[in-house]
Design an enzyme around this catalytic site. Structure first.
Site, mmCIF file in Angstrom:
data_model
loop_
_atom_site.group_PDB
_atom_site.id
_atom_site.type_symbol
_atom_site.label_atom_id
_atom_site.label_comp_id
_atom_site.label_asym_id
_atom_site.label_seq_id
_atom_site.Cartn_x
_atom_site.Cartn_y
_atom_site.Cartn_z
ATOM 1 N N CYS A 33 -15.326 33.739 42.455
ATOM 2 C CA CYS A 33 -16.093 34.473 43.469
ATOM 3 C C CYS A 33 -15.170 35.198 44.438
ATOM 4 O O CYS A 33 -13.978 34.892 44.542
ATOM 5 C CB CYS A 33 -16.975 33.516 44.281
ATOM 6 S SG CYS A 33 -18.092 32.492 43.321
ATOM 7 N N CYS A 37 -18.644 35.271 49.270
ATOM 8 C CA CYS A 37 -19.786 34.862 48.443
ATOM 9 C C CYS A 37 -20.735 33.970 49.253
ATOM 10 O O CYS A 37 -20.299 33.002 49.887
ATOM 11 C CB CYS A 37 -19.314 34.119 47.197
ATOM 12 S SG CYS A 37 -20.675 33.655 46.084
ATOM 13 N N CYS A 64 -18.858 35.618 39.165
ATOM 14 C CA CYS A 64 -20.121 35.208 39.778
ATOM 15 C C CYS A 64 -21.102 36.372 39.758
ATOM 16 O O CYS A 64 -20.753 37.499 40.130
ATOM 17 C CB CYS A 64 -19.857 34.764 41.223
ATOM 18 S SG CYS A 64 -21.340 34.427 42.192
ATOM 19 N N CYS A 67 -22.158 37.429 43.754
ATOM 20 C CA CYS A 67 -21.310 38.226 44.661
ATOM 21 C C CYS A 67 -20.540 39.329 43.957
ATOM 22 O O CYS A 67 -19.853 40.119 44.612
ATOM 23 C CB CYS A 67 -20.344 37.327 45.432
ATOM 24 S SG CYS A 67 -19.040 36.572 44.411
#
Length: 345
Positions: A33, A37, A64, A67
């Site tokens: 991430c 995030c 991810c 994000c």
């Protein structure tokens, strides 16, 4: 080399300023991430840090979906949509209904309204009104009449122009654009040189500097259409009051102010004045208090025309670090240090 403690703190703060500088991977999920995030914070011992997305993917982690660390974050995508909305409003003659604007952007009216206000501190309608007002004031100096300037700026009549005027009315703007009289004075202070400028209503500028000619040049740039008159005797008592506050911060200078800004800027500046001496606030804290976005608060702080008396130096970064200050980080540090000292210590 990574400062792992600093990276972890940025992760905990969801600090957007660290996006693009590193990514973190969560061992239990196999996902990496960006620092900002919004997902639930992982355990410290279950996280690894990588310099970029390629390094994280080489280690076997996948991006991810929430994000989007390999592209624009959802927040950045929304920033771009709000910028597009601002441009549509700027290019549109008159007011654009929210439903029409939202359809052009591709969002629901309620979603656009929330995102727009969070990032600009204003509703789309207020943004349009402020831009019309700015166009009006820019056109008044060379206009044949106030009515002509109002119609060219997008007002339906002069009534709207006068309703939204601030320090000077449109007619006064037009008559005095070539010579509003402002007095100024410059003196020594613990931070170098101090300059103040004042209108009939009160102090409209307070600057710090090292050279007198540079301070005068900045005043001339800020008030290019005004007649600047040096008045050391007339403003001497106000200079002394400001210096007294610098020397003893608990002695706040109770001076009249002529703050020239939008309704949102005025709200932020008032919030700054409500911060007690010896305390600080983070941009995010002020934004939450005002119901807006931290970036909008930062822009209003950067536009503060009256340093010290509107204490933008009391606003700090997400981790309480000193952030940008127009007159230098050293002066900001000195101001905060003097305000945190106990009298008689």
């Amino acid at each position: 080399m990574f400062n792992l403690d600093r990276c972890w703190q940025a992760l905990c703060d969801r600090d957007e300023t660290f996006d693009g500088r590193f990514v973190f991977a969560v061992h239990s999920t196999g996902i990496y991430c960006r620092p900002s995030c919004p997902a639930r914070r992982p355990r410290r011992d279950g996280v690894s840090f990588y310099s970029d997305t390629q390094e994280a993917e080489s280690a076997g982690f996948r991006p991810c979906k929430r994000c989007s660390p390999h592209g624009q974050s959802p927040a950045e995508q929304m920033d771009a949509l709000v910028i597009a909305a601002c441009r549509l409003l700027d290019d549109h003659d008159g007011a654009m209904p929210l439903a029409q604007l939202a359809a052009r952007i591709g969002l629901s009216p309620s979603h656009l309204a929330r995102a727009f206000k969070a990032r600009t501190g204003m509703t789309p309608r207020a943004w349009s009104a402020a831009r019309r007002q700015a166009r009006l004031e820019a056109a008044l100096a060379g206009a044949d009449s106030v009515l002509g300037a109002a119609l060219d700026a997008g007002f339906g009549s002069t009534r709207g122009a006068y309703q939204h005027s601030t320090v000077l009315s449109p007619a006064q703007r037009r008559r005095k654009a070539q010579g509003e009289a402002l007095r100024f004075a410059i003196g020594d202070c613990p931070l170098g040189l101090l300059a103040i400028a004042a209108s009939e209503r009160g102090i409209c500028a307070l600057l710090f500097g090292d050279r007198e000619d540079a301070l005068v040049a900045e005043l001339q740039s800020r008030f290019a259409a005004a007649e600047l008159v040096r008045d050391q005797p007339g403003l001497g008592a106000w200079l002394e009051a400001v210096v007294a506050q610098l020397q003893e911060p608990t002695r706040a200078a109770r001076l009249p102010l002529d703050l020239r800004g939008s309704a949102f800027q005025q709200r932020v500046w008032q919030a700054l004045r409500d911060i007690p001496v010896g305390e600080t606030r983070r941009y995010g804290e002020l934004a939450e208090h005002l119901g807006t976005h931290a970036r909008a608060v930062a822009r209003a702080c950067a536009s503060n025309p009256v340093g010290l008396l509107v204490p933008c130096h009391r606003v700090v970064g997400a981790n309480r670090s000193l952030t940008g200050y127009r007159w230098g980080i050293e002066r900001k540090a000195a101001l905060l240090e003097s305000e945190q000292e106990k009298p008689g210590a």
